[in-house]
Design a protein around this motif. Sequence first.
Motif, mmCIF file in Angstrom:
data_model
loop_
_atom_site.group_PDB
_atom_site.id
_atom_site.type_symbol
_atom_site.label_atom_id
_atom_site.label_comp_id
_atom_site.label_asym_id
_atom_site.label_seq_id
_atom_site.Cartn_x
_atom_site.Cartn_y
_atom_site.Cartn_z
ATOM 1 N N TYR A 140 25.837 33.011 51.076
ATOM 2 C CA TYR A 140 26.783 33.170 52.180
ATOM 3 C C TYR A 140 26.387 32.315 53.368
ATOM 4 C CZ TYR A 140 29.387 35.365 55.975
ATOM 5 O OH TYR A 140 30.205 35.578 57.064
ATOM 6 N N CYS B 194 31.368 30.074 49.365
ATOM 7 C CA CYS B 194 31.041 31.500 49.253
ATOM 8 C C CYS B 194 31.307 32.217 50.577
ATOM 9 C CB CYS B 194 29.584 31.677 48.828
ATOM 10 S SG CYS B 194 29.273 31.284 47.091
ATOM 11 N N GLY B 195 30.953 31.580 51.683
ATOM 12 C CA GLY B 195 31.255 32.161 52.982
ATOM 13 C C GLY B 195 32.747 32.285 53.205
ATOM 14 N N VAL C 177 34.186 35.297 51.287
ATOM 15 C CA VAL C 177 33.918 36.575 51.950
ATOM 16 C C VAL C 177 34.733 36.702 53.234
ATOM 17 C CG1 VAL C 177 32.144 37.963 53.081
ATOM 18 C CG2 VAL C 177 31.615 36.775 50.950
ATOM 19 N N ILE D 145 29.445 41.192 50.971
ATOM 20 C CA ILE D 145 28.373 40.298 50.528
ATOM 21 C C ILE D 145 27.461 40.994 49.529
ATOM 22 C CG2 ILE D 145 26.363 38.959 51.262
ATOM 23 C CD1 ILE D 145 27.766 38.573 53.960
ATOM 24 N N ILE E 238 30.624 37.906 46.169
ATOM 25 C CA ILE E 238 29.992 36.680 45.667
ATOM 26 C C ILE E 238 29.486 36.987 44.261
ATOM 27 C CG2 ILE E 238 28.235 34.919 46.096
ATOM 28 C CD1 ILE E 238 28.290 35.690 49.027
#
Length: 419
Positions: free
Chosen positions: A28, A55-56, A59, A100, A202
Motif C-alpha cells: 500500500y 495497490c494504494g 484501497v 488493507i 490487497i
Amino acid sequence: MAEYRGMAYLRRKLTLKRRRVLTRYTYYEMKNEVRDFNLLIPPEFKYFRETLGWCGKAVDSLADRLVFRTFRNDNFDLNTIYRMNNPDILFPSAMLSALIAACSFLYIDRGADGFPRIQVIDGGNATGILDETTGLLIEGYAVLQRDDNDNPVREVYLRAGETWYYDKGQRPRMEPNPAPAPLLVPILYRPDAKRPFGHSRITRACMQIMQGALRTLKRSEVSAEFYSFPQKYVLGLSNDAEQMDKWKATISSMLDLRMDPETGEKPSVGQFQQQSMSPYTEQLRTFAALFAGETGLTLDDLGFVTDNPSSAEAIKASHENLRLAARRAQSTFGSGFLNAGYLAACLRDNFAYQRSQLYLTRPVWEPVFEPDAAMLSAIGDGVGKINGAVPGYFGPENLRDLTGMDAETTGGTANAADA
C-alpha cells in the motif's frame, strides 16, 4: 464462564499474522521490493527501484466512497459517543486499515473525564477469539505502544468485565468494567465461515500482478538506454587506424573516416535497429487490465486513458463491481461500529446492556456514487410518480439516503412535501 485461551496464546497468534499485515502495508505504501529473475538485467540496474501506486489506488478508491453518516433510531445515543471521539478521523481510519489488513480494531477505554474513549488499532497490533454470532470478541489482545525496535512496550489483555494492562518494567494492573464483552471490537472486511477475520483488499493476485508490472517497468528502463543511444558499428577499418573514443563517436555530428591507402577501401558505418518501447507499453497495459479486473477498477483509474464517460450514470455502470464491494463493506463495517458503540454505551452508563436491545438502531451511509444533475432529475420524476401511486412512500429520510442531500429547512423543520 467462557473458556479462555490466555494472553500467551493470543500473543503467538498475533506474531504469526503480523507479517502478512505488514506485507500488505508495504504494498500500500509502495515500499515493496521487486522480485526480479536476474537473467539479462545488467548489474548496474540491480538497485534500481520502481514504484506503482495500483495497490494504494485499489484501497483508496473503495475507502473514499465509504462515508458513514449516522445511526438511525439511536436509542442509546451512540452518535454522541462517536461525535466525542473525532468521527471525521475515526471512521475513515478504521475502514482504511480494515481494507488493507482484512480487519482493524476499535479499542475502548475510559478517558480522564470518565467518558468512553475510542482508538483505532490496525490488524498487525491486535487479535482475539471471535464470537461469530455477535461479531464481538470472547477475549482480545492488543499492543498499544512499541519501541523503536518494534518491541511491545505496552500491552493489553481483555476479557468480559475486565481489562489487564502490561507495561514494560511494571507489574500488571487490572481495571474492571461493566461491559459484557472485551472492550476491543473487530472491524471486518468480507468475513466468511472459513476466514471470520475477513480478507484484505490487497489480494495475492494483486501482489503478483504488481510484481509483473514492476518487472516490466524495470526492463523498459534498461531498454530505454539502448532506445536513447542506438548501437552503431564501423566496418572496414584498418588494423593500424587510430582508436576512436566511443562516447565522442556516439554523440558527434561528424565523423572523419578516411580511405585505407594500401587497399583503397573506405570504412562503412551502420547502426543496429533501434529498440522499440511499444512491447513494454502493451505488456504494462495488460497487467493494468488484469489488476483492474481483480479490483473492480477501470483502466482510467490506473492511468490508461480511454473514452471518458459522459455522465455519472455511465461512471456508476463502469464501476459496478466496485459498487457491490462498497455495499458489502458497508454492511460489515456498520455492524462493527454498532458493536463498538454498544460497548462504549455500557462503559458510559456503567451498566451491562443486552446486545439485543439495539435491534432498532442501524447505521446509515452516504450514497456510494453522488448523483449529478441528470440523475437528480430522473430521481425527481420517479419520486413524483411513485408518491402519486403510493402517497407518502418517499419522504425526507429515504430521499436523503438516495441522493445524499439534506432537505432545505425552514424554522428548523422540513416537511416531506418540500423534499
